[in-house]
Structures are given as C-alpha cells and as structure tokens.
Write a protein that holds these residues in place. Structure first.
Motif, PDB file in Angstrom:
ATOM      1  N   ILE A 224      -7.616  -7.294  -0.840  1.00 21.80           N
ATOM      2  CA  ILE A 224      -8.312  -8.479  -1.350  1.00 21.80           C
ATOM      3  C   ILE A 224      -7.416  -9.201  -2.367  1.00 21.80           C
ATOM      4  O   ILE A 224      -7.304 -10.430  -2.362  1.00 21.80           O
ATOM      5  N   VAL A 225      -6.744  -8.426  -3.232  1.00 20.84           N
ATOM      6  CA  VAL A 225      -5.808  -9.015  -4.206  1.00 20.84           C
ATOM      7  C   VAL A 225      -4.657  -9.699  -3.464  1.00 20.84           C
ATOM      8  O   VAL A 225      -4.235 -10.807  -3.814  1.00 20.84           O
TER       9      VAL A 225
ATOM     10  N   PRO B 147     -16.984  -8.900  -1.347  1.00 23.61           N
ATOM     11  CA  PRO B 147     -16.037  -7.884  -0.871  1.00 23.61           C
ATOM     12  C   PRO B 147     -16.448  -7.277   0.467  1.00 23.61           C
ATOM     13  O   PRO B 147     -15.609  -6.740   1.181  1.00 23.61           O
TER      14      PRO B 147
ATOM     15  N   LEU C 164      -6.404   3.975   5.788  1.00 22.54           N
ATOM     16  CA  LEU C 164      -6.513   3.337   4.481  1.00 22.54           C
ATOM     17  C   LEU C 164      -7.866   3.675   3.854  1.00 22.54           C
ATOM     18  O   LEU C 164      -8.808   4.012   4.552  1.00 22.54           O
ATOM     19  N   ASP C 165      -7.947   3.585   2.518  1.00 24.68           N
ATOM     20  CA  ASP C 165      -9.215   3.923   1.860  1.00 24.68           C
ATOM     21  C   ASP C 165      -9.730   2.765   1.014  1.00 24.68           C
ATOM     22  O   ASP C 165      -9.215   1.647   1.081  1.00 24.68           O
ATOM     23  N   SER C 166     -10.763   3.051   0.198  1.00 23.92           N
ATOM     24  CA  SER C 166     -11.448   1.982  -0.528  1.00 23.92           C
ATOM     25  C   SER C 166     -10.532   1.261  -1.520  1.00 23.92           C
ATOM     26  O   SER C 166     -10.659   0.055  -1.719  1.00 23.92           O
ATOM     27  N   ILE C 167      -9.622   1.982  -2.150  1.00 24.16           N
ATOM     28  CA  ILE C 167      -8.713   1.312  -3.101  1.00 24.16           C
ATOM     29  C   ILE C 167      -7.776   0.379  -2.335  1.00 24.16           C
ATOM     30  O   ILE C 167      -7.477  -0.729  -2.779  1.00 24.16           O
ATOM     31  N   ASP C 168      -7.334   0.808  -1.134  1.00 27.40           N
ATOM     32  CA  ASP C 168      -6.477  -0.051  -0.309  1.00 27.40           C
ATOM     33  C   ASP C 168      -7.200  -1.345   0.053  1.00 27.40           C
ATOM     34  O   ASP C 168      -6.602  -2.423   0.034  1.00 27.40           O
TER      35      ASP C 168
ATOM     36  N   LEU D 193      -9.481  -2.869  -1.658  1.00 23.56           N
ATOM     37  CA  LEU D 193      -9.495  -3.736  -2.841  1.00 23.56           C
ATOM     38  C   LEU D 193      -8.124  -4.379  -3.055  1.00 23.56           C
ATOM     39  O   LEU D 193      -8.005  -5.538  -3.451  1.00 23.56           O
ATOM     40  N   GLU D 194      -7.077  -3.614  -2.770  1.00 25.02           N
ATOM     41  CA  GLU D 194      -5.716  -4.101  -2.946  1.00 25.02           C
ATOM     42  C   GLU D 194      -5.408  -5.215  -1.930  1.00 25.02           C
ATOM     43  O   GLU D 194      -4.709  -6.176  -2.238  1.00 25.02           O
TER      44      GLU D 194
ATOM     45  N   LEU E 234       0.810  -1.219   0.000  1.00 24.80           N
ATOM     46  CA  LEU E 234       0.000   0.000   0.000  1.00 24.80           C
ATOM     47  C   LEU E 234       0.852   1.281   0.000  1.00 24.80           C
ATOM     48  O   LEU E 234       0.334   2.379   0.171  1.00 24.80           O
ATOM     49  N   ASN E 235       2.154   1.118  -0.197  1.00 21.07           N
ATOM     50  CA  ASN E 235       3.061   2.275  -0.291  1.00 21.07           C
ATOM     51  C   ASN E 235       2.932   3.256   0.873  1.00 21.07           C
ATOM     52  O   ASN E 235       2.781   4.462   0.679  1.00 21.07           O
ATOM     53  N   LEU E 236       2.992   2.710   2.082  1.00 21.72           N
ATOM     54  CA  LEU E 236       2.900   3.582   3.260  1.00 21.72           C
ATOM     55  C   LEU E 236       4.307   3.991   3.689  1.00 21.72           C
ATOM     56  O   LEU E 236       4.787   3.609   4.753  1.00 21.72           O
ATOM     57  N   GLU E 237       4.956   4.784   2.836  1.00 21.38           N
ATOM     58  CA  GLU E 237       6.364   5.095   3.050  1.00 21.38           C
ATOM     59  C   GLU E 237       6.650   5.790   4.375  1.00 21.38           C
ATOM     60  O   GLU E 237       7.723   5.669   4.932  1.00 21.38           O
ATOM     61  N   ASP E 238       5.670   6.546   4.854  1.00 19.15           N
ATOM     62  CA  ASP E 238       5.910   7.348   6.048  1.00 19.15           C
ATOM     63  C   ASP E 238       5.687   6.573   7.346  1.00 19.15           C
ATOM     64  O   ASP E 238       5.894   7.105   8.423  1.00 19.15           O
TER      65      ASP E 238
END
Lengths: 205, 85, 377
Positions: free
Chosen positions: B48-49, B62, B39-43, B45-46, B16-20
C-alpha cells in the motif's frame, strides 16, 4: 529460594565478522558490512528461512546466534520450554533512526510498516520464538553494559521456579555496523557451571 | 503493460526483501499471498505504501488491497488505470 | 515455599488526573482523556488521542523541582514516582525497574549527539533514578505493549529470588509523531475514540501516561498480593496476535498454576482491549478457552487510549482500586458485542466484592503477560 546449581550447555559469540562457537572460530570473513556478513553466514550454515531477509540487523544478529545454539534442541515430539532472556544497550535504536528518517521530510513522508515493526527490541525474541516454536517465557532488558549478575539471577529464577526448562540468554547489541552478540544456553544439567565469572570471561574473549 | 509487470516484479523483490526469489520465478498470475509467494499482512501494508510512493495511488480502504494485490496481473491492471505518477 | 510479594504503593500521571484518587473520580464519572487533536507537529491529519496538558504538567513539576534539564516524559515519570519514593529509604536492597517501549524517542526529531544519547533508554532510566538517588543500577524492561505489567512479574520474581526486598517500578510512554505515524502505517488507528470489543471498533486510540508502584516483601502496607504470573510468546507472528490466543492462554494458565487457584475463582479481568479487530477477538478466544467467559471484564483504553509500555501498569493501578473499593468500572466505548466468543463486558459501574483479579496484556513480537492478584484479608 533453594539454590540449585545451573549449567551453561553451549555458548557463542558473534562480532567483527566472525562467529565463535564454544570458543572455536566456525565462520569468519574479511571486514565487510553486516548485511553481507549476516547473509553469508546464513548461507554458510544453510539456514533456509527466507523470512531472515525481512529482519532488521538486530533480529538477524539474534537469530543467527539462536540458530547455532538451538538447532539441536528442536524436537518434533516434545515441546521445547526454553525461555528467552535478552538484553542490550541500544534497544532498537538502529532501526528507530532509520524509521525516523522516513518521517522527517514532509515532502517525502512514507512511514514503512515493515520498518516500524522492528522499532521494538523484543521483536527479535518473536522471530526466534516463531522459528523454533518456543511458546515460552520471554523478556527484553536494557543495560549500560552486559550485566552478568542480573542475567544469571533471572535465568536461575526462571529455572528454579519451573517457569522454563532451559533459558537462552543473550546480549545482542547492534548500532550502525557496530555489533556484538553473546548467547548462551542455561539448564539444570551440564558440565560447565553457570557462574558470573565464567560469563564475564567468555563475554570478554 | 509488460514493462510495468516487469517493473512490479523487481520492486516487489526489492521492497519486500525476497532475496531467495528470482524475477523469472514470478508468473503474472501467481498468487502473491497465501500459498503463492507467501507474502503476509505486513507485506500487504508495505505494498500500500509502495502504491502511494511510486504511483501516487492512495488506497482509502485497506481491504481493497485484497483484490488489487491478488497477482502481478491484477496489480498492473489497477496501477495502469489509477496511477497519478 | 515462595516468598510472599505485595504491591504497597501506587500512583499515576494521566490526562484525567495526577494522582490515583482523581483518576478514579473521573473514571466513576465516565470522563475520558481522549480528545480530538489538530496538531500538525504530531500528525498531518487531525486525530484522537489521550494527551497530557503541557501547562498542567509543567506547573505540577515546578512544585517538586526547579531543574530544567528534564524531558516531558522524564517529568511525567518523576511526578508519578515522587510521592511514593519520598516515604522510602533507597538502599542496596531496593531495586528500580523502568518500563517503556519508546522512551525519549522524540529526541531523534532533532539530530545531535546529545539528543541521540537522550534517546537511549538507559539514559532515561539514569536521569530518573538519579533524581531520587537509587543505589542500584536501573533495570529497563522494553518488551512492547506488555512492558508495564511484565515489570510487575519481574519485580515479584526478583524479590522471590532474593535480589531485592523492595522494587520501585515506573512505566511510561508518550504520544509522538514516531508512534502515531507507525500505528497509522499499520492502518491500526481508529477514526473515533476507540471502542474495545465493540462491533464497529476499527483500531486503537493512542495515549500517554506514567504509572508507578512499589512492590515489596513487606506485608505491612499491602494493597494487594501478587500471586502468580506468566509471560509467554505466541510463536506465531511478529505483528499480529495468534488467532487461537495461544500465548495469552498459556500465560494465564501459568499464572493460575503458580497461584494454585482455578479459573472460576477469578472475580475480575482487566484486559488489554486495544480495539483492533484481531486483538480483541484473540482475547475473547483465549478467555473462552479458559472458561472465563462469565467473569466481568473491561478494557480501560476507552479512558486512556493505548498508553503502550505504561498501559499494563496503569491498568493494574486502577484495577487494584477496583478491588479495594469493590467497584467494577465500565468498559468505556463499548456498544454492541463485536467478538465471536461471548465475554462478560462491564457495561456500567457496579459494586462487587472481589478476591482475585487478573491483569493481561499482549503486544507486538507475539508477547503476552498475565498477572494474578489477591486481595489482602
């Protein structure tokens, strides 16, 4: 249509690991990958916006440029009606190729929603709009090369028809580590006249 | 279980690219969505993948994600129970 | 005083017809292009989509050209433009706008440098433009799912800004593995033909089509007048619409202000209606905020699926026929009201005289577009 004069209030260029604001270099690194360059630029200017790291390269490039030109424009008290008028050559092809690779092997078929969402060039406009709370006109165009005639005309139309108070124009091209961003803010007041020759000169610097 | 939780934290930061965010800043029971990690809705879904790709778990509905992705604790428990790889 | 701008010619290529008249005939008869497909080249699992038959496309194209170099999408675009371009002279005052979200994205399936070139939207635009011999550089609009209707707004502005006297627009997108897998990864695909605004809707059905129009300052053959537009971002989320419909609300407000008409004068709305839970709900909220809850509204997605960058223009072409023929078309797929705010869904074909027609669309990136049209007198 009445031809009112318009002006370039500020401009910046990002290319070859360097950021140039109003003609002066403000950040430069030795040759490195764009992911590294963009991260260090983000840190250098203390942007403090963790969503930056979720963006694809095209959005990062557009975001960095917008950040430098819009940071003095944000105001708590007044809505900022700055339109976004952006263009490039490669659309979102850099991310398109990345996404295509994630679906091309049937044995390893895991399409990523977080990648797919960036397979549209106008997503970078959404990112800038969210960051600067710009509920304003936005459109993304594709041209062979930077097209100052179209950009200047369309920006003037937006201003003269009062669809926007200012227009942030941008050429944001990114494909496979090759990139160039040229952003400039156009308004009805200012010192530097908004002319096609000026745009071409600054773009080619 | 501890190892799985550690692994999940690493994966979440990476995928999820949580670099910070640093590994030790995520507690097992912190809310991943909303006020927690933000985190948000796209996260969602990610994630789930990720379940499918790394643990062979296919979420049919979902909406199930809401419960499973509540925290590292709930995710780890669900994966332990249902993993196919 | 701004110059008056009109749409003078329209055409479309869709699974339910290769000209406007055939499309209208099928819409009147509630014939949808959406079918059940089992095609593992496109998706592992069977799916619903509205897809143009290859044989029909190739045989139609063979009647206008023997050239073999064109991709499927290019053929669809050339076919849509051909009957309306052949009547016109193409000079320096004639612009050409191509709108698409993914263009020839299928070219990436077989990596080679030629295919990579083909995947560039500029390359697609040049191929289509050169077929007809446009004298000006193509303007490509790629602004997600509002692209097709945004192109109308841009054409109008460019004519009012004196850049052109006439602008041809082609809008098109194709059903591809790329797009199917992407919407599927978003859990946004319906497991039945899409049901816009219905209680049990559960996502989009994808479709493909091209639509073409001529936008002109010349009133002579005017079908309809373009009287106002707005294209305003939600500034909320890159993949989900604003819960309050803010960008759509403002886009319609901007169009109304420019057209100098009131919301209660609008006779018909051709909305976006993708049938995802969030999109349809957002539209109902935005329409209510403007007092548009009693205006007859439909989504044409039940006939065409979501044709992405083509949808806004295709639905405008059909909407213009609605106005000209004084007929409201059914919002196919609608059963039980499934949005929290009341809206007036068109449940069966009916006759109505209309003066003002509103077309709206919304898309990824938080974009929205609204364009208002007025019937010529």
């Amino acid at each position: 249509m009445v031809e009112n004069k318009t002006y370039i209030q500020s401009f910046c260029t990002i290319q070859n690991n360097e950021i140039i604001l109003e003609g002066a270099s403000i950040f430069k690194l030795e040759p490195t990958l764009f992911s590294d360059f963009s991260k260090k630029a983000y840190q250098n200017f203390e942007m403090n916006y963790p969503k930056f790291f979720k963006m694809d390269s095209l959005s990062k490039l557009a975001f960095l440029g917008a950040e430098l030109l819009l940071k003095n424009e944000n105001s708590e008290s007044k809505e900022n009606n700055t339109a976004l008028l952006f263009a490039n050559n490669s659309s979102s092809l850099d991310t398109d190729v990345k996404y295509q690779n994630s679906i091309s092997d049937p044995e390893n078929y895991f399409p990523s929603p977080a990648v797919f969402v960036y397979t549209l060039p106008n997503i970078c406009l959404g990112e800038i709009s969210i960051r600067h709370q710009l509920k304003s006109e936005n459109s993304f165009f594709i041209f062979e090369t930077f097209n100052p005639v179209f950009m200047a005309n369309y920006a003037k139309i937006l201003l003269n028809s009062n669809k926007a108070e200012k227009v942030l124009c941008g050429w944001v091209e990114y494909y496979d580590e090759e990139y160039k961003a040229f952003l400039y803010l156009v308004a009805k007041e200012g010192n530097l006249e908004h002319k096609i020759e000026t745009l071409l000169t600054e773009y080619n610097k | 279980m501890e190892a799985l939780k550690q692994e999940l934290k690493e994966k979440i930061i990476d995928v999820l690219n949580l670099e910070d965010i640093k590994l030790e800043e995520i507690n097992d029971n912190d809310a991943l969505f909303g006020d927690g990690l933000g985190l948000d809705s796209i996260d969602a879904l990610e994630l789930i993948v990720m379940l499918d790709k790394d643990y062979g778990i296919k979420l049919v509905d979902p909406k199930e994600g809401k419960v499973i992705f509540k925290s590292i604790e709930t995710m780890a428990a669900y994966i332990k129970e249902n993993r196919a790889k | 005083m701004q110059k008056e701008v009109f749409i003078t010619e329209t055409n479309c290529i869709t699974p339910i017809g290769f000209d406007v008249a055939t499309n209208i005939q099928n819409i009147v008869g509630s014939v949808s292009g959406i079918q059940w497909h089992q095609n593992t080249d496109l998706m592992k699992m069977p799916f619903y989509a509205s897809i143009i038959n290859d044989e029909a496309l190739n045989s139609a194209f063979a009647k206008i050209s023997t050239a073999e170099k064109y991709t499927r999408l290019e053929k669809m675009m050339i076919l849509a433009l051909q009957p309306i371009v052949e009547k016109s002279k193409l000079d320096e005052r004639t612009g050409f706008i191509l709108s698409t979200t993914k263009g020839n994205i299928t070219a990436l399936e077989n990596p080679s440098s030629d295919n990579f070139q083909q995947a560039h939207l500029g390359h697609l635009a040049k191929n289509v433009a050169d077929f007809f011999g446009f004298a000006t550089e193509p303007i490509v609009v790629s602004n997600a799912c509002v692209s097709g209707i945004l192109a109308v707004s841009i054409a109008k502005r460019l004519i009012q800004g004196e850049m052109f006297d006439n602008v041809f627009i082609i809008a098109g997108d194709e059903v591809s593995e790329f797009v199917l897998s992407g919407f599927n990864s978003f859990q946004a695909m319906s497991d039945s033909p899409c049901r816009p605004y219905s209680k049990n809707r559960n996502g989009v059905t994808l479709g493909e089509a091209t639509a073409a129009v001529l936008v002109s300052s010349d009133k002579e053959n005017a079908k309809i007048k373009v009287i106002g537009d707005g294209s305003i971002n939600d500034a909320n989320h890159i993949s989900g619409p604003s819960r309050t419909g803010e960008g759509l609300f403002r886009s319609i407000e901007s169009a109304l202000a420019e057209a100098k008409i009131n919301a209660n004068q609008i006779d018909y709305i051709s909305a976006h209606g993708t049938a995802t839970p969030f999109n349809d709900e957002m539209e109902a909220i935005a329409f209510n905020r403007l007092g548009l809850e009693n205006v007859p509204v439909n989504s044409l997605k039940g006939f065409y699926g979501h044709t992405l960058g083509a949808s806004g223009l295709l639905e405008t072409v059909i909407g213009i026929e609605s106005v000209l023929e004084s007929k409201l078309f059914v919002s196919l797929g609608f059963d039980e009201m499934g949005v929290s705010q009341p809206i007036n869904i068109i449940e069966k074909n009916e006759n109505k005289n209309m003066n003002y027609f509103l077309k709206t669309a919304s898309g990824f990136g938080g974009c929205n577009t609204a364009v208002l049209f007025e019937k010529g007198r």
